[in-house]
Design an enzyme around this catalytic site. Structure first.
Site, short mmCIF file in Angstrom:
data_model
loop_
_atom_site.label_atom_id
_atom_site.label_comp_id
_atom_site.label_asym_id
_atom_site.label_seq_id
_atom_site.Cartn_x
_atom_site.Cartn_y
_atom_site.Cartn_z
N ASP A 147 -6.87 3.04 -7.84
CA ASP A 147 -8.17 2.98 -7.17
C ASP A 147 -8.90 4.31 -7.29
O ASP A 147 -8.71 5.22 -6.49
CB ASP A 147 -7.97 2.60 -5.69
CG ASP A 147 -9.30 2.45 -4.97
OD1 ASP A 147 -10.35 2.69 -5.59
OD2 ASP A 147 -9.29 2.08 -3.77
N ASP A 193 -0.71 -1.58 -4.21
CA ASP A 193 -2.09 -1.84 -3.78
C ASP A 193 -2.79 -0.49 -3.54
O ASP A 193 -2.26 0.38 -2.83
CB ASP A 193 -2.03 -2.65 -2.47
CG ASP A 193 -3.38 -3.21 -2.07
OD1 ASP A 193 -4.23 -3.43 -2.96
OD2 ASP A 193 -3.58 -3.45 -0.86
N HIS A 194 -3.95 -0.32 -4.10
CA HIS A 194 -4.75 0.91 -3.93
C HIS A 194 -3.97 2.19 -4.24
O HIS A 194 -3.99 3.14 -3.43
CB HIS A 194 -5.33 0.98 -2.50
CG HIS A 194 -6.37 -0.06 -2.25
ND1 HIS A 194 -7.65 0.04 -2.73
CD2 HIS A 194 -6.30 -1.24 -1.59
CE1 HIS A 194 -8.33 -1.03 -2.36
NE2 HIS A 194 -7.54 -1.83 -1.68
N SER A 219 0.85 -1.20 0.00
CA SER A 219 0.00 0.00 0.00
C SER A 219 0.89 1.25 0.00
O SER A 219 2.07 1.18 0.32
CB SER A 219 -0.88 0.01 1.25
OG SER A 219 -0.06 0.17 2.40
N ASN A 275 -6.94 -10.98 -2.06
CA ASN A 275 -6.03 -10.10 -1.30
C ASN A 275 -6.15 -10.36 0.20
O ASN A 275 -7.25 -10.31 0.76
CB ASN A 275 -6.37 -8.63 -1.54
CG ASN A 275 -6.04 -8.18 -2.94
OD1 ASN A 275 -5.66 -8.97 -3.79
ND2 ASN A 275 -6.19 -6.89 -3.18
P1 13P Z 1 -8.03 -7.46 4.24
O1 13P Z 1 -8.05 -6.25 5.12
O2 13P Z 1 -9.32 -8.20 4.32
O3 13P Z 1 -6.85 -8.29 4.48
O4 13P Z 1 -7.97 -6.92 2.73
C1 13P Z 1 -6.75 -6.72 2.10
C2 13P Z 1 -6.93 -6.06 0.79
O5 13P Z 1 -7.95 -6.16 0.15
C3 13P Z 1 -5.79 -5.27 0.29
O6 13P Z 1 -6.07 -4.63 -0.89
#
Ligand code: 13P
Length: 278
Positions: A106, A84-85, A49, A229
């Site tokens: 995102d 991620d995101h 992230s 994920n």
């Molecule tokens: P969790 O918080 O359920 O582990 O989700 C992780 C996620 O989707 C990261 O993008």
């Protein structure tokens, strides 16, 4: 070897299996996940992230860490380093420049047209660089200190239009899961997952995979999910183990022992999730 996620996800979709994205936070996290996936001979996506990137020092630090661990530990399995995101074109640019093989943009909080425009910019940036692009439609719920925030699931029509108009490689469609550990039964829309998987050629991504039983995860994969994920489950297991270790060993000051006391917990979560493919 570091690769983009296109081939591993394509193969998994064809075989109705899941590829896992495990989120990383530091050197130890990364190392334990890599070692476990290599031992089990499964491809893995390391999700990072923007917050974790900031924590670790920056995009180049994260990329160097992953590339170096893979080389020095002689990791043979396919590994994809994924943003991620990602919240902006700029963060995707920085990730790609540092050597990430995949980025998620995102724009799910934006109106549909603005989300499409933003994603298209990232797709055109990634196109010639062997980088995969994931994007999100619908709004995911979350569970945190303020309790449960319910999301809004996407629709088949909106998701098909989104994928067609943007040209993305995989799509995170909100289908009822939430980020964070939700201990009750979630209202996952398996019918929506199935219709999306039947209609779309690109792999479907399940965000918010933590807190779900392996039976539920299996059902999601049988319905058509290809990428899952996991972040919070690993955080929770590691924290519980480290807290226990510190209670039992209050005099220990060696950070390697303290952080390392959660090693098996992380490896166990990774192995247990991967086991749904067997
Ligand atoms: P969790 O918080 O359920 O582990 O989700 C992780 C996620 O989707 C990261 O993008």
């Amino acid at each position: 070897m570091l690769v983009n996620s296109k081939k591993m996800l394509k193969e998994a979709k064809k075989n109705k299996k899941a590829v896992f994205q495990f989120n990383i936070n530091n050197l130890e996290w990364t190392r334990y996940i890599l070692e476990e996936c290599d031992k089990l001979k499964v491809p893995v996506i390391l999700g990072v992230s923007e917050g974790a990137i900031k924590y670790m020092g920056g995009y180049n630090v994260v990329a160097a860490l992953c590339y170096s661990l893979i080389s020095d530990l002689n990791i043979k399995t396919d590994v994809c380093l994924h943003l991620d995101h990602g919240s902006s074109l700029e963060s995707c640019k920085m990730a790609i420049a540092a050597g990430f093989n995949s980025v998620m943009i995102d724009g799910s909080s934006l109106p549909f047209d603005e989300n499409v425009e933003l994603v298209k910019e990232v797709v055109s940036l990634a196109k010639n660089q062997d980088v995969a692009v994931e994007a999100e439609i619908g709004s995911m719920g979350s569970i945190g200190s303020n309790g449960l925030k319910i999301g809004t699931n996407t629709t088949l029509e909106a998701c098909v239009n989104f994928v067609t108009e943007t040209g993305i490689d995989s799509v995170a469609a909100s289908v009822g899961t939430v980020h964070g550990i939700y201990k009750g039964e979630l209202n996952i829309d398996y019918k929506l997952i199935k219709s999306l998987a039947d209609e779309l050629l690109v792999p479907l991504v399940l965000h918010g995979g933590s807190g779900l039983s392996n039976e539920t995860l299996k059902k999601c994969v049988e319905s058509g999910i290809t990428k899952i994920n996991i972040n919070s489950d690993i955080q929770e297991s590691w924290s519980l183990e480290v807290k226990k270790y510190l209670q039992e060993n209050p005099d220990v000051i060696d950070p390697r022992k303290i952080i390392g006391s959660g090693k098996e917990a992380i490896k166990n979560v990774v192995a247990s999730k991967i086991n749904i493919n067997n």
